[in-house]
Structures are given as C-alpha cells and as structure tokens.
Scaffold this active site. Sequence first.
Site, short mmCIF file in Angstrom:
data_model
loop_
_atom_site.label_atom_id
_atom_site.label_comp_id
_atom_site.label_asym_id
_atom_site.label_seq_id
_atom_site.Cartn_x
_atom_site.Cartn_y
_atom_site.Cartn_z
N LYS A 263 0.81 -1.22 0.00
CA LYS A 263 0.00 0.00 0.00
C LYS A 263 0.85 1.27 0.00
O LYS A 263 0.39 2.32 -0.45
CB LYS A 263 -0.91 0.01 1.23
CG LYS A 263 -1.97 -1.08 1.22
CD LYS A 263 -3.17 -0.68 0.38
CE LYS A 263 -4.32 -1.67 0.55
NZ LYS A 263 -5.49 -1.31 -0.27
N SER B 269 -8.97 -0.30 6.09
CA SER B 269 -9.05 -1.41 7.03
C SER B 269 -7.69 -1.67 7.67
O SER B 269 -7.54 -2.59 8.44
CB SER B 269 -9.55 -2.66 6.32
OG SER B 269 -8.66 -3.04 5.29
N GLU C 265 -9.31 -14.14 -3.92
CA GLU C 265 -9.99 -13.52 -2.78
C GLU C 265 -10.50 -14.60 -1.83
O GLU C 265 -10.52 -15.78 -2.16
CB GLU C 265 -11.11 -12.58 -3.24
CG GLU C 265 -12.19 -13.22 -4.03
CD GLU C 265 -13.20 -12.21 -4.58
OE1 GLU C 265 -13.13 -11.01 -4.26
OE2 GLU C 265 -14.08 -12.64 -5.34
N GLY D 45 -15.77 -13.91 0.90
CA GLY D 45 -15.98 -12.57 0.34
C GLY D 45 -15.67 -12.55 -1.14
O GLY D 45 -14.79 -11.83 -1.59
N ASP E 225 -17.04 -11.29 -3.75
CA ASP E 225 -17.73 -10.29 -4.58
C ASP E 225 -16.98 -10.04 -5.88
O ASP E 225 -17.59 -9.79 -6.92
CB ASP E 225 -17.87 -8.97 -3.81
CG ASP E 225 -16.53 -8.37 -3.45
OD1 ASP E 225 -15.85 -8.96 -2.58
OD2 ASP E 225 -16.13 -7.34 -4.04
N SER F 199 1.30 -9.65 -0.34
CA SER F 199 0.94 -8.24 -0.29
C SER F 199 1.31 -7.53 1.00
O SER F 199 1.53 -6.32 0.99
CB SER F 199 -0.55 -8.08 -0.55
OG SER F 199 -1.29 -8.77 0.44
#
Lengths: 330, 330
Positions: free
Chosen positions: A64, A89, A215, A219, A221, A315
């Site tokens: 990030k 988060s 994922e 979750g 989606d 990550s």
Amino acid sequence: MSTSLRTDYPLPTAPTYEDVVAAAQRIEGFAHRTPVLTSRTADARAGATLFFKAENLQRAGAFKFRGAYNAIARLPEDARKRGVVAFSSGNHAQAIAYAGQLQNVPRVIIMPHDAPAMKIAATKAYGGEVVLFDRYKEDREEIGRRLSADRGLTLIPPYDHEDVIAGQGTAAKELIEEVGPLDILLVCLGGGGLLAGSALAAKALSPQCCVFGVEPEAGNDGQQSFRSGSVVRIPVPTTIADGAQTTYLGSRTFPIIQALVDDILTVSDAMLIDAMRFFVERMKIVVEPTGCLAAAAALNGLLPAQGKRIGVILSGGNVDPRALAGFLTA
Amino acid sequence: MSTSLRTDYPLPTAPTYEDVVAAAQRIEGFAHRTPVLTSRTADARAGATLFFKAENLQRAGAFKFRGAYNAIARLPEDARKRGVVAFSSGNHAQAIAYAGQLQNVPRVIIMPHDAPAMKIAATKAYGGEVVLFDRYKEDREEIGRRLSADRGLTLIPPYDHEDVIAGQGTAAKELIEEVGPLDILLVCLGGGGLLAGSALAAKALSPQCCVFGVEPEAGNDGQQSFRSGSVVRIPVPTTIADGAQTTYLGSRTFPIIQALVDDILTVSDAMLIDAMRFFVERMKIVVEPTGCLAAAAALNGLLPAQGKRIGVILSGGNVDPRALAGFLTA
C-alpha cells in the site's frame, strides 16, 4: 487456460502502463525495492517455479505504501499544505500515515474500531491523526467526505483512484523486470487496486502472462462481479483476511480487471492459515492472512500450474504477533 | 572504541580473505545472495543506521549453507564419492544435507537427540542419513571420527575448518559490497566460524570497521577466551540460543578472532525474545534465537552506536513454529 489480451471489454484510458512507469520513478528511493524470494520446497509443492514478491517487507509492511506515496506525490502544492484524509481497514492507513510523514503532508486516517491493535498503533506512530469508526454501522466513505469538506483535506481512497492503482502496479513491474516473463501472475484481491495495477504491468511487460485475482471464499464479490460483468455488492464478509473484507470492487478498478484479468479464484481461511505456517516454517517470513491469498492458490493447486513460471505477490505482513501465535498453534 | 588491525596477535596464514573470495565464486548461483533489510524503527531504537544481512532467508534457513557448500565443493572426486559426515546442533546439519544433495554427495548427519524437531525433519527431508546422540553424555566428535574411519567419510566440522570459515565469510563480503564501508559489524558467536569469516571479509573490505562477536550470557566461553588470550571451555550452557551452545572456540577460529575481532559482547535470553518479537512485528521476518544475538546487542544499546553505520548478520531463521508462538506470547 487461454492467454489474453481479452477483447470483450475495452481497457479504460486511465491509468495506463505509462502511469505505472511514472509512478515507479516517483517512488524510487522512497519505497523499498522488495526482494523476490524463491523456495524449492514451495516449488515442489506447487509443481511450478514460484517467484514471491515480498511486499510484506515493504515500508509500513505492505504494498500500500507504493500507491499512497504516489498519490500524495502527485498532489498540487496547496493541497499538500492542507493535507490528506484516508479511510482504510489497516494497511492503507499506515501507508498514508508514513508516506505523508516522509513528504511532510498532514494526514487524518479513518480506521475501523476493530482493526488489529498493531495497525492502529503503527498508524499513530507514523504521526497520523486517527479517527475510529464502526464498520458494521457507519459508512467510512461518508465520514471521509465530511472531513474532506470540513477541513479542505484531499481524500485518498484505498484503491479506487488512478494514482493509487498506478503506484500499486510498480510491484509487479519490479517483479517481472527482475525475473523475466511469467506464465501466470497471482494477486490478492480486495478492492482491486493491486490487481488492476499488477495487470497493467503484467500485460505490458509479459503479454502472454495470465493474471488471476485471489480472494477469500467468504468474500467473493470480485469473482461474482468478474463473472457476471457488473459490480456485485456483498455484506462485510467474515474472514481472517481482514485486508480483503471489501464489499465491492471500485468503479476505476473493475473495468481494468474486466479488461485484463483472466479469472478470479477463491481460497478458504484454512488454506490461509496453512500458507502462513508454511511461510514461517520454510521461508522465515511473516505474511498476514490477506497477504497469503495469492500464495494459497498456488500451494493448493487451484490452477493448472505444472511446470509454469508463476509470480506471487505477498501483499503484506502486518499481523499482530499474538494473532500469528494463534495461527501457528491452531 | 579503537579500530583495528590489532597487532598484538598474528593472523593465521589460512584461511585468508582470498579464500573468502574464492568461496564466493564457488557458491555463486547455489547459495542465495540474501537481501539486506533496513528499518527506520530499528534505526530509531539503536540510534544508528542498521543494515541487516538476512541469512535467515538463506537456503536451508541459515548462513551455514555457505560454508557447507564450499567445503563439499573443495573435496577431491574420490572423497566426494565416499561421502561426508557432519555433527551439528542443527543448522550445519541441514546445510550439509542440502549442499550434499545439490552436489550429489552422500552424507551422514550426527545430531543431538534434543535438537528442534523441525531441524531433524528438515535434515531428513534434504536426504541426509541422520544419527542421533545425547549431547549431555556422548561426544559428538568421537562419534564423527568413528563413522569417518569406519566408512571412509570425510568429516566436515561445523566451524573449525578452513573451507567452512572461508564460506561463512561470504555473507559479510556481500553485505559490505552492497552497502559500502561500515563502522561496526555485529556477528553472533557460537564456535566462531561465522565470526572468523566475517572478520576476514570486514577487515579486507572496510579496514576501519570494528568487528564484535555476540554470544549468550549463559555461554560466554568466547568472551572469556578472547579476554584471557587462550581457549576457555565451559559446560553446555542453558540458553534458548541453541546454535550458540558450543562450549569452546575452535583451534582455527580462535586465532583469527584474536587477531581481527575487537571484543565479544553478551546478551540475555530475554533480549533475544524481545528481538524475535521485534523482527516479527516490525520487520516481518522470522529470526531464530541464535540469529537474534547480533541484533539484540544493537537494539539494546550495548555498544556506543550513536550515528554509526552498523552491519548486523541475522544468522538463521530455523525456529519451530510452536516455539516461536511461545516466544511471541511470552
């Protein structure tokens, strides 16, 4: 498994791979050029040659930092003086706090009240002003917009932003430039910033490379959205992959993913725990649950990997030591 | 703190820095060139600029692979066919097993019966024949000599061997070549192979660099030996630093240490646990207790470090996940 480019969805005009290249120049000397790790044991288990891009060793403990630094660096001078606000988060919060500190830009971070204590503490340690909210009851984006309006702060969202996406793409760029063309690239998927940026880099530098998002099962989606062709929203999923508890893909990340990604896979929390233990025991690194998503797909044979050269982005590594101890003895 | 070269003890004629250079060429492409990690948090805590050479990310999880590979590579063809034997508290065992596997040389490993289960399992996984002994009652060197005589195996000791010392020196060589001259180099001390090899490299590449060995408080035979000028033997010490439970320095390592090292420091087990947690929480890496010796000295201000450029060798990462979990929740 067919290779891309897919032609059924048009690629958005921004960001492009050129933006990833510009981001790479902007973050050079500020972000770590993280090492690429290899393991014969991992290769034997996957039946492939795996190249792990260790973004858990990135500044502030996750990829990030790349997008956060790039987005802040792109702000005009007056906006830099007023400062930035971010909701996250966890890892985006630390990244904005740290990247803002390095660039001397004021920053307010909106974090869920149940984020890992270590992440909240680290965000404060980087000099960020922390505002907590209840993610099951309140809307973090609404809080962000209000703070943005009240104090003139620039909102830097965790993934749905061109400069953030371009910055995240620099990890895959470094990986492919270091190890050469890949057959497959595996990337964790939350809101899609890392996956979209990685796909831009992979398809530019290694056009035959298939790109998969991974994922949590609970979750999925992203998988539903990808396969149905439009963004699907889900309730906040219950998974140990706290960085992938996003409930829908971004309006900027989804079109890039639709155009460039080959498929979305899912893994169970049990697979994530197993991967965390593998990294501690065999590779001597700490990878947080979300950071294990891509690796878990490779280590559990969820795709036809035999003999392939596979890039795996780890990550992040921000897991509370006591939580890690629990996973190691589960 | 004065800089060396010390002139009160003569440097042995072998191995020399040229042997380290030759070892580096021999292991290239087989040993990992491990990354050098940095951390602003660690720097702030130490009041210095720290460069961590991450040998916990080395093949088989420790620097020992370097010396083992070099020593086996130097054997004449007939000796390679007969095979090698090694005795080790753990990491040397895995290193010989793995280096022998890569060079297709038969290998017998003599390990203490109470070595971490993970280390015994890993040694077997690398195809080594494992012989267990009771280190509180039996003499591992005697067992090694007997096997060597009975089966024509070449004994490769864990530290007191010219080719092993030269191989271990390649880690410090890589570190200094990557980051430039250092003011201080901190190296863990068990039998002295890594410290002797590191001192050869440091004094050749960065002559002003002070080199310190660091050992557990409970097993300070090295400090006693260094300060008295002759090898002191102690009972097997009780410490979590299982790789530094050696009871005396080697006849080949001690003279190099006397000639080139500036002093020997000691740290407590509590400091090692604290350092292990620091590495997990802030740097996202797993470092075994012995591997934390050098870092613990820097993180606890045991030497005048202010503003200095300090190299810290993280020697290994082979700690049982359940044991690590215990340390993280201690």
